[in-house]
Write a protein that holds these residues in place. Structure first.
Motif, PDB file in Angstrom:
ATOM      1  N   PRO A   1       0.829  -1.207   0.000  1.00 18.24           N
ATOM      2  CA  PRO A   1       0.000   0.000   0.000  1.00 18.24           C
ATOM      3  C   PRO A   1       0.865   1.259   0.000  1.00 18.24           C
ATOM      4  O   PRO A   1       1.835   1.352   0.758  1.00 18.24           O
ATOM      5  CB  PRO A   1      -0.796  -0.122   1.307  1.00 18.24           C
ATOM      6  CG  PRO A   1      -0.875  -1.593   1.553  1.00 18.24           C
ATOM      7  CD  PRO A   1       0.450  -2.140   1.085  1.00 18.24           C
ATOM      8  N   GLY A   2       0.528   2.187  -0.884  1.00 18.98           N
ATOM      9  CA  GLY A   2       1.284   3.431  -0.978  1.00 18.98           C
ATOM     10  C   GLY A   2       2.408   3.407  -1.990  1.00 18.98           C
ATOM     11  O   GLY A   2       2.951   4.465  -2.343  1.00 18.98           O
ATOM     12  N   ASP A   3       2.802   2.219  -2.485  1.00 16.33           N
ATOM     13  CA  ASP A   3       3.842   2.147  -3.504  1.00 16.33           C
ATOM     14  C   ASP A   3       3.362   2.812  -4.795  1.00 16.33           C
ATOM     15  O   ASP A   3       2.211   2.631  -5.209  1.00 16.33           O
ATOM     16  CB  ASP A   3       4.199   0.692  -3.816  1.00 16.33           C
ATOM     17  CG  ASP A   3       5.088   0.052  -2.765  1.00 16.33           C
ATOM     18  OD1 ASP A   3       5.581   0.776  -1.888  1.00 16.33           O
ATOM     19  OD2 ASP A   3       5.276  -1.183  -2.819  1.00 16.33           O
ATOM     20  N   GLU A   4       4.257   3.533  -5.448  1.00 14.71           N
ATOM     21  CA  GLU A   4       3.915   4.152  -6.730  1.00 14.71           C
ATOM     22  C   GLU A   4       4.173   3.187  -7.869  1.00 14.71           C
ATOM     23  O   GLU A   4       5.247   2.574  -7.959  1.00 14.71           O
ATOM     24  CB  GLU A   4       4.739   5.425  -6.957  1.00 14.71           C
ATOM     25  CG  GLU A   4       4.409   6.106  -8.291  1.00 14.71           C
ATOM     26  CD  GLU A   4       5.322   7.277  -8.620  1.00 14.71           C
ATOM     27  OE1 GLU A   4       4.800   8.372  -8.869  1.00 14.71           O
ATOM     28  OE2 GLU A   4       6.555   7.078  -8.626  1.00 14.71           O
ATOM     29  N   VAL A   5       3.171   3.051  -8.751  1.00 16.88           N
ATOM     30  CA  VAL A   5       3.307   2.238  -9.960  1.00 16.88           C
ATOM     31  C   VAL A   5       2.918   3.104 -11.149  1.00 16.88           C
ATOM     32  O   VAL A   5       1.879   3.767 -11.138  1.00 16.88           O
ATOM     33  CB  VAL A   5       2.418   0.984  -9.902  1.00 16.88           C
ATOM     34  CG1 VAL A   5       2.528   0.187 -11.197  1.00 16.88           C
ATOM     35  CG2 VAL A   5       2.809   0.102  -8.709  1.00 16.88           C
ATOM     36  N   ILE A   6       3.759   3.086 -12.176  1.00 22.70           N
ATOM     37  CA  ILE A   6       3.518   3.884 -13.383  1.00 22.70           C
ATOM     38  C   ILE A   6       2.832   3.019 -14.433  1.00 22.70           C
ATOM     39  O   ILE A   6       3.253   1.894 -14.723  1.00 22.70           O
ATOM     40  CB  ILE A   6       4.836   4.454 -13.934  1.00 22.70           C
ATOM     41  CG1 ILE A   6       5.434   5.464 -12.944  1.00 22.70           C
ATOM     42  CG2 ILE A   6       4.614   5.111 -15.293  1.00 22.70           C
ATOM     43  CD1 ILE A   6       6.800   5.983 -13.334  1.00 22.70           C
ATOM     44  N   LEU A   7       1.747   3.549 -15.001  1.00 21.50           N
ATOM     45  CA  LEU A   7       1.028   2.916 -16.102  1.00 21.50           C
ATOM     46  C   LEU A   7       1.149   3.763 -17.363  1.00 21.50           C
ATOM     47  O   LEU A   7       1.290   4.986 -17.287  1.00 21.50           O
ATOM     48  CB  LEU A   7      -0.469   2.794 -15.778  1.00 21.50           C
ATOM     49  CG  LEU A   7      -0.933   1.881 -14.661  1.00 21.50           C
ATOM     50  CD1 LEU A   7      -2.461   1.941 -14.560  1.00 21.50           C
ATOM     51  CD2 LEU A   7      -0.479   0.467 -14.906  1.00 21.50           C
ATOM     52  N   PHE A   8       1.069   3.104 -18.507  1.00 21.30           N
ATOM     53  CA  PHE A   8       0.957   3.807 -19.782  1.00 21.30           C
ATOM     54  C   PHE A   8      -0.490   3.720 -20.246  1.00 21.30           C
ATOM     55  O   PHE A   8      -1.021   2.628 -20.453  1.00 21.30           O
ATOM     56  CB  PHE A   8       1.884   3.191 -20.836  1.00 21.30           C
ATOM     57  CG  PHE A   8       3.348   3.326 -20.514  1.00 21.30           C
ATOM     58  CD1 PHE A   8       3.988   4.549 -20.642  1.00 21.30           C
ATOM     59  CD2 PHE A   8       4.074   2.237 -20.065  1.00 21.30           C
ATOM     60  CE1 PHE A   8       5.329   4.689 -20.334  1.00 21.30           C
ATOM     61  CE2 PHE A   8       5.420   2.353 -19.764  1.00 21.30           C
ATOM     62  CZ  PHE A   8       6.056   3.576 -19.896  1.00 21.30           C
TER      63      PHE A   8
END
Length: 451
Positions: free
Chosen positions: A177-184
């Motif tokens: 929880p709280g981790d940043e994940v980048i999506l395209f």
């Protein structure tokens, strides 16, 4: 309202608030589009009691109580999937379904025969949690041939119930929880839902037409030591874009510099046309930080089998295995043995597959251009994205409704694949994973009623 009429007559829908209707995926307030608003409902709100006689029987036992739908906060924003909605409308209006990405033809006999043989041989009990040994070995051999990487089938592969579960197990097993994940964006809709269930912080980079190139400078500006992972998809659904070697090298460099993981969804890796597929795990320094995700369904036209897998080094696959153990535990045993036979198909199978899909693609693309769409390049997958705006509808939802009701063809509005729906309101997605007669019939309808 369209929704209630697109479900079977034996179902009765009970909205959570009868006077409240919710826009699909945030599509705005266009009152001219009846598809823009749908009641919030879940399975618990669908009553299978439908006839007057049945209602009278129930009334004898007391009043029928209407219970408000219940759903956890993590899922409140997610409505019935656009694929379900469009497929239901296709049935209601007798439309040709070029929306949802499943073939209308069957998979190869040699794979189905292998499944039948496995069933007859009694391979019908629980499989080993992370995959039957024969399939794990076949996956490892295929990955070595395709990506040039040698992996341990016992320690670096987990078999899952489709790639969607592989994605979920990866996210739930490796993201806190709280981790940043980048999506395209645009992205497969389960990405956002699963990340939300994991409590992740989502940062989105938008790929824009005509070529949907990765904006590397924008990626550089958002990626940091706080970024836990990038979730990417190549060949890319819905656009058909394939990430180039240059783009992959730049992404890899940023990930290594910032100690970022990559979750790479590669289910369309055999459906490529203008260039060869490249697994980002094969680039220098990337295998130890990459989870490669794939499945059987797209390549062998067996989407209903739901056989997928994740490949990663031992320190990453452990988290995937742990999550998988408590999601589905194991995947269909006889289908795993058949999947092993499928993955050992000769190269001629894949060559014929590409040739067949290239012919289907040409029929649809040329037809869409002739109708008047702006058609964007598709180097992989079995999808084509077009700009619909010249036909004068307000947005993609409105256009897709018109296309179903007045033309008799189904497409998917792409705005549901963006965090900001306005980014996709000009685009719709067609699929060409249909037989040639179906594609020609759909094109003929559009030429007659749209051109």
């Amino acid at each position: 309202m369209l929704l209630s009429s697109c479900l079977r007559p034996s179902f009765r829908i009970t909205p959570s608030k009868p006077s409240s209707w919710t826009p699909i995926a945030g599509i705005g307030n266009n009152k001219s589009s009846r598809l823009s608003f749908f009641p919030i409902f879940r399975a618990s709100s669908i009553s299978t009691v439908s006839t007057a006689k049945e209602d009278a029987v129930m009334a004898q036992d007391g009043p029928i109580h209407q219970h408000p739908v219940q759903v956890a906060k993590r899922l409140e924003k997610f409505k019935t999937t656009i694929f379900t909605q469009m497929s239901s409308l296709a049935i209601q209006h007798g439309a040709i379904n070029l929306g949802q990405g499943f073939p209308n033809f069957d998979g190869p006999d040699f794979v189905k025969d292998a499944a039948i043989q496995a069933i007859k041989e009694g391979k019908n009990q629980y499989a080993r949690g992370y995959g039957v040994p024969d399939l794990n070995s076949a996956i490892a051999a295929r990955f070595q041939k395709d990506a040039g990487l040698v992996v341990d089938p016992e320690k670096e592969i987990t078999v899952t119930s489709g790639c969607t579960e592989a994605i979920a197990a990866t996210i739930l097993g490796l993201i806190n929880p709280g981790d940043e994940v980048i999506l395209f964006a645009p992205f497969y809709d389960s990405y956002e839902a699963t990340l939300s269930m994991a409590g992740a912080k989502i940062t989105c980079i938008t790929l824009r037409p005509p070529d949907f190139a990765v904006p590397i400078d924008e990626l550089k500006s958002v990626i940091s030591k706080d970024t836990r992972a990038i979730l990417m998809n190549t060949p890319h659904n819905p656009t058909g874009k394939m990430f180039t070697r240059e783009e992959l090298n730049q992404i890899a460099s940023l990930c290594i510099e910032n100690d970022v993981l990559v979750f790479s969804d590669e289910v369309y890796d055999k459906l490529t046309f203008e260039m060869d597929h490249i697994s980002i795990a094969s680039l220098p320094g990337m295998y130890e930080r990459t989870v490669t995700l794939n499945s059987l369904g797209k390549t062998f036209s067996l989407t209903g089998w739901k056989i997928g897998w994740a490949i990663a080094p031992p320190h990453l696959i452990w988290g995937v295995k742990q999550a998988h153990s408590y999601l589905t535990f194991a995947t269909s045993t006889p289908m795993q043995f058949a999947a092993a036979a499928a993955l050992r198909a000769p190269d001629s199978y894949y060559e014929e597959l590409r040739k067949d899909y290239k012919a289907k693609k040409d029929i649809l693309v040329e037809g869409l251009k002739d109708v008047g769409f702006t058609v964007y390049p598709s180097s992989g997958t079995y999808f084509v994205v077009v700009d619909h705006t010249r036909f004068g509808l307000a947005d993609d939802i409105s256009f897709c409704e018109y296309l179903i009701k007045e033309v008799g063809v189904v497409a998917i509005p792409t705005s549901v694949f963006y965090l900001n729906p306005n980014d996709g309101k000009n685009l719709v997605r067609f699929t060409f994973c249909k037989d040639e007669e179906t594609l020609r019939s759909a094109v003929a309808r559009m030429k007659e009623r749209l051109k």
